[in-house]
Write a protein that holds these residues in place. Structure first.
Motif, PDB file in Angstrom:
ATOM      1  N   MET A  52       0.851  -1.172   0.000  1.00  0.00           N
ATOM      2  CA  MET A  52       0.000   0.000   0.000  1.00  0.00           C
ATOM      3  C   MET A  52       0.901   1.240   0.000  1.00  0.00           C
ATOM      4  SD  MET A  52      -2.912   1.151   2.763  1.00  0.00           S
ATOM      5  CE  MET A  52      -3.955  -0.227   2.368  1.00  0.00           C
ATOM      6  N   THR A  53       0.569   2.176  -0.848  1.00  0.00           N
ATOM      7  CA  THR A  53       1.368   3.393  -0.938  1.00  0.00           C
ATOM      8  C   THR A  53       1.134   4.281   0.281  1.00  0.00           C
ATOM      9  OG1 THR A  53      -0.327   4.706  -2.057  1.00  0.00           O
ATOM     10  CG2 THR A  53       1.121   3.358  -3.461  1.00  0.00           C
ATOM     11  N   THR A  70       0.295   7.381   0.248  1.00  0.00           N
ATOM     12  CA  THR A  70      -0.929   8.166   0.031  1.00  0.00           C
ATOM     13  C   THR A  70      -2.163   7.336   0.345  1.00  0.00           C
ATOM     14  OG1 THR A  70       0.161   9.499  -1.661  1.00  0.00           O
ATOM     15  CG2 THR A  70      -2.250   9.494  -1.662  1.00  0.00           C
ATOM     16  N   ALA A  71      -2.179   6.096  -0.094  1.00  0.00           N
ATOM     17  CA  ALA A  71      -3.330   5.228   0.181  1.00  0.00           C
ATOM     18  C   ALA A  71      -3.501   5.029   1.684  1.00  0.00           C
ATOM     19  CB  ALA A  71      -3.155   3.882  -0.519  1.00  0.00           C
ATOM     20  N   GLN A  72      -2.399   4.851   2.403  1.00  0.00           N
ATOM     21  CA  GLN A  72      -2.478   4.685   3.856  1.00  0.00           C
ATOM     22  C   GLN A  72      -2.970   5.968   4.526  1.00  0.00           C
ATOM     23  OE1 GLN A  72      -2.182   1.838   5.753  1.00  0.00           O
ATOM     24  NE2 GLN A  72      -3.062   3.257   7.217  1.00  0.00           N
ATOM     25  N   HIS A  75      -7.198   5.943  -5.615  1.00  0.00           N
ATOM     26  CA  HIS A  75      -6.904   4.797  -4.742  1.00  0.00           C
ATOM     27  C   HIS A  75      -8.141   3.984  -4.355  1.00  0.00           C
ATOM     28  CE1 HIS A  75      -2.723   6.005  -4.222  1.00  0.00           C
ATOM     29  NE2 HIS A  75      -3.175   7.243  -4.212  1.00  0.00           N
ATOM     30  N   HIS A  76      -9.308   4.580  -4.456  1.00  0.00           N
ATOM     31  CA  HIS A  76     -10.553   3.899  -4.070  1.00  0.00           C
ATOM     32  C   HIS A  76     -11.663   4.265  -5.044  1.00  0.00           C
ATOM     33  CE1 HIS A  76      -8.934   2.414  -0.289  1.00  0.00           C
ATOM     34  NE2 HIS A  76      -8.300   3.557  -0.226  1.00  0.00           N
ATOM     35  N   SER A 122     -12.948  -1.025   3.040  1.00  0.00           N
ATOM     36  CA  SER A 122     -11.552  -1.392   3.339  1.00  0.00           C
ATOM     37  C   SER A 122     -11.278  -1.310   4.833  1.00  0.00           C
ATOM     38  CB  SER A 122     -10.583  -0.463   2.586  1.00  0.00           C
ATOM     39  OG  SER A 122     -10.702  -0.647   1.202  1.00  0.00           O
TER      40      SER A 122
END
Length: 193
Positions: A1-2, A4-6, A43-44, A53
């Motif tokens: 997971m990047t 940014t995604a986190q 990302h989503h 998620s």
């Protein structure tokens, strides 16, 4: 997971916990993550996908905790097994109260498919509790009129911690876990506790 995604997941968790799913905008989530609103969709698929998620991971962790607690105390008495299970789950709910509020109380905002998947995990958690409660009833150490209602009560006792617990409160997460394990035994009619 990047990274940014986190950050988006963390921001969404905080926003959903503070404002609820329906009160949170993608702009709120993006702002909390330090990105533009369009980055959310990189990302989503949707705001609901973010909630899914968070909910999925939270339920997977809960199920793993419950199974690990049950396995670690396997072979012990139903009293020691349920005490450990309640202690660990209540403590986890307190220690993770922000994400737990989202995981446990924003379920109605999930799509039908996502909700179905999450509910399967919740039923597996209930089954772990029910197995121990049934063992205790068969051995005569738990005195409750209805095993299913006992399970609902025990889970509510643990899960609701996320609704009211605050890190700066009077008791630590570990102390809450200890308290709740003793209360669980009293609820189950265990003598001498």
């Amino acid at each position: 997971m990047t990274d940014t995604a986190q950050r988006l997941l963390s921001s969404a968790t905080a926003a959903f916990a503070a404002k609820g799913f329906h009160g949170t905008t993608t702009r709120d989530i993006a702002s909390g993550a330090g990105v533009t609103p369009g980055a959310v969709y990189v990302h989503h698929k949707s705001k609901e996908d973010l909630l899914y998620s968070i909910s999925k991971v939270g339920h997977e962790k809960t199920l793993d905790l419950v199974r690990t607690s049950a396995a670690a105390s396997e072979g012990g008495s139903p009293v020691s097994r349920i005490a450990a299970l309640v202690r660990n789950l209540a403590q986890w709910q307190a220690a993770n109260h922000t994400s737990s509020r989202v995981v446990n109380f924003e379920l109605p905002a999930l799509s039908e498919d996502h909700l179905s998947e999450v509910l399967q995990m919740r039923h597996q958690v209930e089954d772990e509790f029910r197995s121990i409660v049934n063992d205790g009833m068969q051995q005569g150490v738990f005195r409750v009129p209805d095993a299913n209602m006992a399970v609902v009560t025990l889970l509510s006792l643990c899960i609701d911690v996320a609704r009211w617990y605050r890190s700066d409160g009077r008791l630590s997460a570990a102390e809450i876990g200890e308290h709740h394990s003793l209360m669980a035994l009293r609820l189950l009619g265990v003598e001498g506790r």
